[in-house]
Design an enzyme around this catalytic site. Structure first.
Site, short mmCIF file in Angstrom:
data_model
loop_
_atom_site.label_atom_id
_atom_site.label_comp_id
_atom_site.label_asym_id
_atom_site.label_seq_id
_atom_site.Cartn_x
_atom_site.Cartn_y
_atom_site.Cartn_z
N ASP A 140 0.79 3.21 4.56
CA ASP A 140 -0.32 3.90 3.90
C ASP A 140 -1.36 4.39 4.90
O ASP A 140 -1.70 5.57 4.93
CB ASP A 140 -0.96 2.99 2.83
CG ASP A 140 -1.31 1.60 3.35
OD1 ASP A 140 -1.12 1.32 4.56
OD2 ASP A 140 -1.77 0.77 2.54
N ASP A 143 -5.20 1.71 11.11
CA ASP A 143 -6.59 1.49 11.51
C ASP A 143 -6.59 1.07 12.98
O ASP A 143 -6.56 1.92 13.86
CB ASP A 143 -7.15 0.40 10.57
CG ASP A 143 -8.62 0.14 10.73
OD1 ASP A 143 -9.15 0.39 11.82
OD2 ASP A 143 -9.26 -0.34 9.78
N LYS A 153 -6.87 6.45 10.66
CA LYS A 153 -8.25 6.26 11.14
C LYS A 153 -8.19 6.29 12.66
O LYS A 153 -8.33 5.25 13.32
CB LYS A 153 -8.81 4.93 10.66
CG LYS A 153 -9.12 4.88 9.18
CD LYS A 153 -9.78 3.55 8.85
CE LYS A 153 -10.15 3.49 7.39
NZ LYS A 153 -10.63 2.13 7.00
N GLY A 172 0.77 -1.24 0.00
CA GLY A 172 0.00 0.00 0.00
C GLY A 172 0.79 1.29 0.00
O GLY A 172 0.29 2.32 -0.44
N PHE A 184 -14.19 2.70 4.15
CA PHE A 184 -13.22 1.91 3.39
C PHE A 184 -12.67 2.74 2.23
O PHE A 184 -13.40 3.14 1.32
CB PHE A 184 -13.83 0.61 2.87
CG PHE A 184 -12.76 -0.32 2.38
CD1 PHE A 184 -12.02 -1.08 3.27
CD2 PHE A 184 -12.44 -0.38 1.03
CE1 PHE A 184 -10.99 -1.89 2.83
CE2 PHE A 184 -11.40 -1.20 0.57
CZ PHE A 184 -10.69 -1.96 1.48
P1 5GP Z 1 -4.38 -2.10 11.20
O1 5GP Z 1 -3.44 -3.20 11.55
O2 5GP Z 1 -3.91 -0.73 11.68
O3 5GP Z 1 -5.78 -2.39 11.67
O4 5GP Z 1 -4.53 -2.10 9.64
C1 5GP Z 1 -3.64 -1.51 8.79
C2 5GP Z 1 -3.79 -2.10 7.42
O5 5GP Z 1 -5.15 -2.36 7.09
C3 5GP Z 1 -3.31 -1.10 6.38
O6 5GP Z 1 -1.94 -1.25 6.13
C4 5GP Z 1 -4.15 -1.47 5.18
O7 5GP Z 1 -3.52 -2.51 4.47
C5 5GP Z 1 -5.44 -1.99 5.78
N1 5GP Z 1 -6.51 -0.96 5.78
C6 5GP Z 1 -7.02 -0.34 6.85
N2 5GP Z 1 -7.98 0.52 6.49
C7 5GP Z 1 -8.07 0.45 5.13
C8 5GP Z 1 -8.90 1.11 4.14
O8 5GP Z 1 -9.76 1.96 4.43
N3 5GP Z 1 -8.67 0.77 2.84
C9 5GP Z 1 -7.74 -0.16 2.47
N4 5GP Z 1 -7.61 -0.40 1.17
N5 5GP Z 1 -6.96 -0.80 3.37
C10 5GP Z 1 -7.12 -0.50 4.69
#
Ligand code: 5GP
Length: 169
Positions: A93, A96, A124, A38, A145
């Protein structure tokens, strides 16, 4: 598709982030660590706007059952170099829950870089499950998303120069 961040807004903010990073890391041995896939556009634009030298490496991670459920993450493709001589900056990128970056921080910290910080394009913030110290944040974004500018949905949309909200993923 609803456009959340235009290409112009992204480019302007990335230039500002590059200027800040250039100021903070002047005279230091900077290594940018891109998290695949990403971050590839963000990283490319970020380095083009830096006014200091830097090395670039990549790491690829995989989350089990989606990052948000268990938090179990593994390394699919590792860095090609030792990082103990570098001031390492992780380039991601979007954050979350924070579980992916939390895993990455622990993994890389164990290798004893001179310093270790995080730079994300989109945060986020309301979704965080584990606290992660993020030094550089491009944009705080809502819990929707997002696709484009490196972000995909089932392998598509990464090439878009803007970030949009996917209506029904
Ligand atoms: P976390 O481990 O912080 O929950 O998730 C991070 C990863 O989830 C990011 O590197 C990405 O790959 C994916 N991700 C989280 N939110 C989004 C989103 O809104 N769109 C997309 N395409 N990927 C997301």
């Amino acid at each position: 598709m609803e456009i959340l961040l235009t290409a112009e807004a992204i480019q302007k903010r990335v230039r500002e982030m590059s200027e800040e990073i250039s100021r903070d890391y002047r005279g230091k041995n900077l290594l940018l660590i891109g998290v695949l896939n990403g971050s590839f556009l963000f990283l490319a634009d970020l380095v083009r706007n830096l006014s200091i030298p830097c090395a670039v490496d990549f790491i690829s991670l995989q989350s089990y059952n989606g990052a948000s459920s268990t938090g179990a993450v593994r390394t699919l493709l590792d860095l090609r170099r030792e990082i103990s001589d570098y001031c390492a900056l992780i380039v991601e990128d979007i954050v979350d829950t924070g579980l992916t970056l939390s895993y990455l921080l622990n993994t890389l910290q164990a290798r004893r870089p001179k310093s270790l910080e995080i730079c994300v394009l989109a945060d986020k913030a309301e979704c965080r499950k584990v606290p992660v110290p993020i030094r550089y944040v491009g944009f705080t974004v809502p819990n929707r998303f997002l696709v484009g500018y490196g972000l995909d949905y089932e392998g598509q949309y990464r090439q878009l120069p803007y970030i949009g909200v996917l209506d029904a993923p």
